[in-house]
Every structure is written in structure tokens, then in C-alpha cells.
Design a protein around this motif. Sequence first.
Motif, PDB file in Angstrom:
ATOM      1  N   ARG A 234      -1.874   5.285  -0.921  1.00  0.00           N
ATOM      2  CA  ARG A 234      -1.677   6.576  -1.588  1.00  0.00           C
ATOM      3  C   ARG A 234      -0.693   7.444  -0.799  1.00  0.00           C
ATOM      4  O   ARG A 234      -0.878   8.643  -0.654  1.00  0.00           O
ATOM      5  N   HIS A 235       0.336   6.800  -0.244  1.00  0.00           N
ATOM      6  CA  HIS A 235       1.386   7.453   0.536  1.00  0.00           C
ATOM      7  C   HIS A 235       0.859   8.075   1.832  1.00  0.00           C
ATOM      8  O   HIS A 235       1.526   8.927   2.423  1.00  0.00           O
ATOM      9  N   GLN A 236      -0.302   7.672   2.280  1.00  0.00           N
ATOM     10  CA  GLN A 236      -0.834   8.131   3.553  1.00  0.00           C
ATOM     11  C   GLN A 236      -0.984   6.943   4.498  1.00  0.00           C
ATOM     12  O   GLN A 236      -1.371   5.850   4.089  1.00  0.00           O
ATOM     13  N   LYS A 237      -0.695   7.185   5.760  1.00  0.00           N
ATOM     14  CA  LYS A 237      -0.643   6.099   6.733  1.00  0.00           C
ATOM     15  C   LYS A 237      -2.035   5.553   7.036  1.00  0.00           C
ATOM     16  O   LYS A 237      -3.006   6.302   7.094  1.00  0.00           O
ATOM     17  N   VAL A 238      -2.089   4.237   7.244  1.00  0.00           N
ATOM     18  CA  VAL A 238      -3.336   3.539   7.542  1.00  0.00           C
ATOM     19  C   VAL A 238      -3.286   2.934   8.944  1.00  0.00           C
ATOM     20  O   VAL A 238      -4.208   3.097   9.739  1.00  0.00           O
ATOM     21  N   LEU A 239      -2.200   2.214   9.232  1.00  0.00           N
ATOM     22  CA  LEU A 239      -1.967   1.604  10.542  1.00  0.00           C
ATOM     23  C   LEU A 239      -0.583   2.030  11.026  1.00  0.00           C
ATOM     24  O   LEU A 239       0.367   2.051  10.245  1.00  0.00           O
ATOM     25  N   GLU A 240      -0.495   2.368  12.310  1.00  0.00           N
ATOM     26  CA  GLU A 240       0.790   2.719  12.904  1.00  0.00           C
ATOM     27  C   GLU A 240       0.957   1.935  14.195  1.00  0.00           C
ATOM     28  O   GLU A 240      -0.025   1.713  14.912  1.00  0.00           O
ATOM     29  N   GLU A 241       2.174   1.508  14.480  1.00  0.00           N
ATOM     30  CA  GLU A 241       2.385   0.726  15.692  1.00  0.00           C
ATOM     31  C   GLU A 241       3.708   1.087  16.345  1.00  0.00           C
ATOM     32  O   GLU A 241       4.634   1.591  15.707  1.00  0.00           O
ATOM     33  N   ALA A 242       3.778   0.827  17.638  1.00  0.00           N
ATOM     34  CA  ALA A 242       4.991   1.054  18.406  1.00  0.00           C
ATOM     35  C   ALA A 242       5.099  -0.026  19.478  1.00  0.00           C
ATOM     36  O   ALA A 242       4.094  -0.376  20.104  1.00  0.00           O
ATOM     37  N   PRO A 243       6.296  -0.571  19.672  1.00  0.00           N
ATOM     38  CA  PRO A 243       7.522  -0.301  18.914  1.00  0.00           C
ATOM     39  C   PRO A 243       7.494  -0.975  17.547  1.00  0.00           C
ATOM     40  O   PRO A 243       6.605  -1.770  17.254  1.00  0.00           O
ATOM     41  N   ALA A 244       8.501  -0.671  16.708  1.00  0.00           N
ATOM     42  CA  ALA A 244       8.573  -1.276  15.379  1.00  0.00           C
ATOM     43  C   ALA A 244       8.947  -2.748  15.491  1.00  0.00           C
ATOM     44  O   ALA A 244       9.920  -3.084  16.168  1.00  0.00           O
ATOM     45  N   PRO A 245       8.193  -3.648  14.862  1.00  0.00           N
ATOM     46  CA  PRO A 245       8.545  -5.071  14.904  1.00  0.00           C
ATOM     47  C   PRO A 245       9.953  -5.308  14.372  1.00  0.00           C
ATOM     48  O   PRO A 245      10.349  -4.736  13.350  1.00  0.00           O
ATOM     49  N   GLY A 246      10.693  -6.156  15.057  1.00  0.00           N
ATOM     50  CA  GLY A 246      12.022  -6.530  14.602  1.00  0.00           C
ATOM     51  C   GLY A 246      13.108  -5.516  14.871  1.00  0.00           C
ATOM     52  O   GLY A 246      14.258  -5.715  14.450  1.00  0.00           O
ATOM     53  N   MET A 247      12.799  -4.445  15.572  1.00  0.00           N
ATOM     54  CA  MET A 247      13.799  -3.413  15.847  1.00  0.00           C
ATOM     55  C   MET A 247      14.718  -3.861  16.987  1.00  0.00           C
ATOM     56  O   MET A 247      14.245  -4.151  18.091  1.00  0.00           O
TER      57      MET A 247
END
Length: 674
Positions: A234-247
Motif C-alpha cells: 500500500r505504498h508503505q515500506k515493509v523491509l529496508e536494507e543498506a546498502p542497496a543490492p547491485g549498487m
Amino acid sequence: MFKKILIANRGEIACRVAKTARRLGVRTVAVYSDADADAAHVRACDEAVHIGGNAAKDSYLQWQRILDAAQATGAQAVHPGYGFLSENEDFARACAAAGLVFIGPPPEAIAAMGSKAAAKALMEQAGVPLVPGYHGQDNDPALLAREADRIGYPVLIKASAGGGGRGMRRVDQAEDFAAALASCQREAKASFGNDHVLVERYVTRPRHIEIQLFADTQGNCVYLFERDCSVQRRHQKVLEEAPAPGMSAARRAEMGQAAVAAAQAVGYVGAGTVEFIAEELDDGDLRFYFMEMNTRLQVEHPVTEAITGHDLVEWQLRVADGQPLPARQDDLRLHGHAIEARICAENPDAGFLPATGRLAVLRWPAHVAFQRNAAQDAGPSAAVRVDAGVREGDAISPFYDSMIAKLIVWGEDRAQALARLDAALQATHIVGPATNVAFLRRVVNSTAFSTADLDTALIERERAQVLNQPGLALPLAAAGVAAQALAAETAAEGADPWSRRNGWRLHGGARRRFDLLVGKTAHGATLERLHDGALRLGVAGEFWSFSAQPLGGSRYDVLLGGQRHTLTVYRQGERATVFADGGSLELLDIDPIAHAGDHAGEGGRLTAPMPGKVIALHAKPGDAVKAGQALAVMEAMKMEHTLAAPRDGVVAELLYAVGDQVAEGAELLKLAED
């Protein structure tokens, strides 16, 4: 450094600010509503001031009361947390006028970046790529519909002053645009006091990547790398990670420098986040578009702290005190990988409806509170962190956000972080309102997330794997109920066999029946004690050998059909919740005598699925309606929820009016047969 600050917020961020301030020798003042009189953040602070009623508009958004509280307690500064007044330029100006330091950016920076449309115009002048769309000031519905046609469907309607997914709708066809626009504007007005929207092309398979930046009053500005926040519902974050994979390092630097340039263009000071929509190209690289800037600390800031080893709240306090940034760009390094899971009171299998109720059980995995340089200390004690604004026994109310806590893990690499997150979620036991813990485990273990095949539609793409999945197997849950019953009987036994209540017989065996209810489905389980003392458990006509030993507390060592399990069982009256490595299951252990005469309630009624406010009614008495037709809209925990007719019929009576507050389960209208 300040002697005393007031925290103009609630929940886990208020607790977090209080902890960091205490470490720096700064006293804190909490503000609280009627609903939060005994909340965790009130206890975490040195002083507390009551500021109004339950609803945010009657308390946490009443900024004059907050300023009065700061003046009365001698606070020198105000920390706005996130949400509520954190991006309100008028509040920032009022703080300055009252002689208080606003721990955030200057009002001019909030004004420049607080409006999505104005920020996009500024970024366009600076040459930062933008998603094609309409960012103008004219919000005439007919004009917006024409612009959507010009852009081409699907489009995304977004509240210009918003955030957190509120006031945002994807629209796939022209005939749905008007209704989606009206819903967005209502939600935006209720959440932000501003119903202005913009319309953009909906980027297919987008990734949501944001850059954490920090600026001080001496003109220094740095970026603390990126976070991938693509997993959303619903446009709200569920999981957040750092750093971004593949960056790649080159793309990271490019996006970081763009974020710093954006901040410097508006004279930014303090913590901020520049958010980008990114598309993966055929060669695996990323093309990015500016989306918006959040002029505050973000909910997901702990993953940045975990990979950099820096306390961002401490940075906020030091910068607001006029001190330079604690580190230069060249001093900042990435250490390992971190992931944050937002644990919320909601039912993912029912459209993520928010849930309310008392947290009868709230048990976390072994963890530490935030500590400096946690990323460098890679030992087990630094691997798991919990940021919570509630305690066991607290109630989740319908007045605020549904988030219970944030569970943050760190690992040497993404694979280790994933394994630690799964183990930490498995060890998280919450009984009371429905939660998303089991859903989070399924997402973490999904093929898409585990292989970093990320985009904002991941949950929808993987819904067959992550939604409407069975919980703990019924035989194992029944074994937990039986283990607890045996332990209770053993504890009540006397010295001789005649006073025991364990089913012992001089001749023959004994049988005990359990009437179990899972959802609305009844199941029978039988525990048999054979003449030789052996036990077996039967469910649905199938029997297994069974034994159980208490391990202390609510834990039991259970042997079922030759397989050993460690089960944890929490009991509140007839309600039992059983946790195991494979998941959990909540069920009722019914006493048939106590329920003699009970009967099922009427079916086919339109009832409120949660406590909330009626904000729209789409039918009147005498209207003929069809099953599935939208009849009412409720607002709860800052989100709108559309309620549909449960069957065909004619509206006989409206039981509530628009604006009424209703309890969970309340019948909203009566339907007669067509």
C-alpha cells in the motif's frame, strides 16, 4: 550542548531520542495524549506534559500546546521525530519565534522540499532526472484527468505534501481516475492538511532507493550511502536494507552527489533523505529519477546507523547545537549489510487491515539497544537490535500508526543478515492483535527477496508465496495445548495416585478430548493415556505417539510421532497461541459446558473490520446493492478502507453517519433481502 529538549512525538522515535539524549547528558520532556498517558515514551523521558485528546489533531498536531509545554518546562530545543509536525514549516518558524531551536532543517528548506511539486520543479532546474508527469499548481479534476491521459496509463496520483504512502493511488485506466483522485485528496487532507496532488507516469518494476544525507551550519554536507526500500505494501515500506543490492560504486557516488547538491541548493541543515525511483537497465546498471525529499529523519535510519557505526540522532543534536558534522565524506565507510523489518499490528491476509488490542505477550529475540560503532563490533551482541515504543501489556489504539516496533539485523554480508533476520523473526512472539510477523518471514524467505529480485510490486508478484499461507500445522499446535494441559495437571497432583488428575486408572486407559477452534473451523483432538502409561495424540482420526516435558516458562519439549519440537504456548483464558520453528497458530480450546447455548451470529452483515471513523457512505435507504459493491469508507490509523456489500440486498437502514466513530464489529447498515 542543550540542557533540556522537548520531544514533540510519540512511540519508538521518542524513546530512541530520549535514550541518545540521556547518553549525552541532556534531559528530555515528553508530550502525550489521553491515549498515551502511560506510554513507553512517557516513562522514557525525565518529564512529561499532557497536551490533549486521543486523536493526533487534538494533541500531537496542536503545536501551540507543544510550544507552551516547552516554555513551561524550560526546554531549549524541540525534536519533532518523524511524522506529525516534523515537516511543518509553520511549526519550525513558531519554534524560532518562541526562542526554541527546531532540531531539523530551516523552515525555508522545508518549504522548498516539503511540496513534491515544488521540489520537482527545483530539481528540474538543477538538471536532476524526473519521472514524466504533471507537477503544476492547478488541481482542477478535469485538468488532472487530461494530464493523466497525456502521460499515459498507468499513472500514480501522489499527495504533494505527503509521505508514508498516504494520499497515493495507482490508476490503471481512465474510468477509475476520478474516484482515485477524490480518495487521494481526502486522505491527503486528513493526514497533511493539504489536498494538492501531482500525477506521474507509473514506472513498471521500479526500485525505491533513497540517499541519507546530513548537513551542518558550517556549510558541510555528506551522504551516508543509500537504502533500498523497494519492498512495500500500500505504498508503505515493509523491509529496508543498506546498502542497496547491485549498487555499483560509481552509481552510489552519482546518486549521493545529486542528493548533496539538492540539499545545498536549499541551504539544508540536519538529517534529510532524497528519494529516487530507479529502473534496472539491461546491463544491470540503474537509471534513477528524483522522487521527493523527506526533510526529517526517516523510520528506516537504523540500517544506515548499522552499516556506518554512527548515531544519527546524536548527529541531529550536535548539528542543532551548532557543532560541525562528526565526520567528513572521506571518513565514511560501509561495513557489512543491515536489514530492518517493520513489525505492525495488521492482518496481511485481509488487505493489511490495521489491528488493535492489548499486547498480551511481547517477547523479542536476544538483542541489544543501539550502541555506537555497532557495525565494527561484529559479535553476536551487536547483530540484532529492537526499536520499540510499546511494552507488554500496552494497547495498540486506532488513533495512531500501526507500527509496533522495528527489528534490525546486521551481518557481514546480505546472506548472513537474511539468516539473522529470519531467526530473529522466528523468535519474536506477539500475542494480542494480529501482526505481520509471519508474513515478514515469508517475504524474507521468498525467492524474489532472497535473490534480491527487488521492485515495489514484489509483494504483489509473490502474493501466492507470502499471503494466505497456513500457519503452524494443527497437530503440532494441538500438541502444544496438550503439553500445557499435562503440565498443569502434574503441578496439581498429590502424592498418591487417587488424588492425581492425569487420567490414571486402575484398569484400562483414559481419554481426554480437546475441542479446538481455528478461525471459524472446529477440530477435535484426543489425548489418550494407555494402561502402560504411554500417551498418544489424535487429530482428525490420525494418531501419533506423544510425550512432553516442561522447559520452564511457557516452553515445552514435545515428542510427536518420533519428531522432537520445542513449543512455546501462551494462554489467555480459552485462547492459546502456539509458537514453533515453523511458525505459529492461534486457536481456541473450547470448554463445551461453558458455551452451552451459544449460537453463531447473523451472517451477511456489513460490519466494521476495525475501530475507526466513517468518512463516506455510498448508499442510502432503499438502494438495491450487489455483493461486492462499495458501500462505505472508513478511516483508521491514517488510512482509508473501503467496505463492500457482503451480499445482494436492499439498504434498509443506515446505523451510522459520516463522521461517526465506530467500534470493531459494529454493524454499519442493515440489508434487507432484494
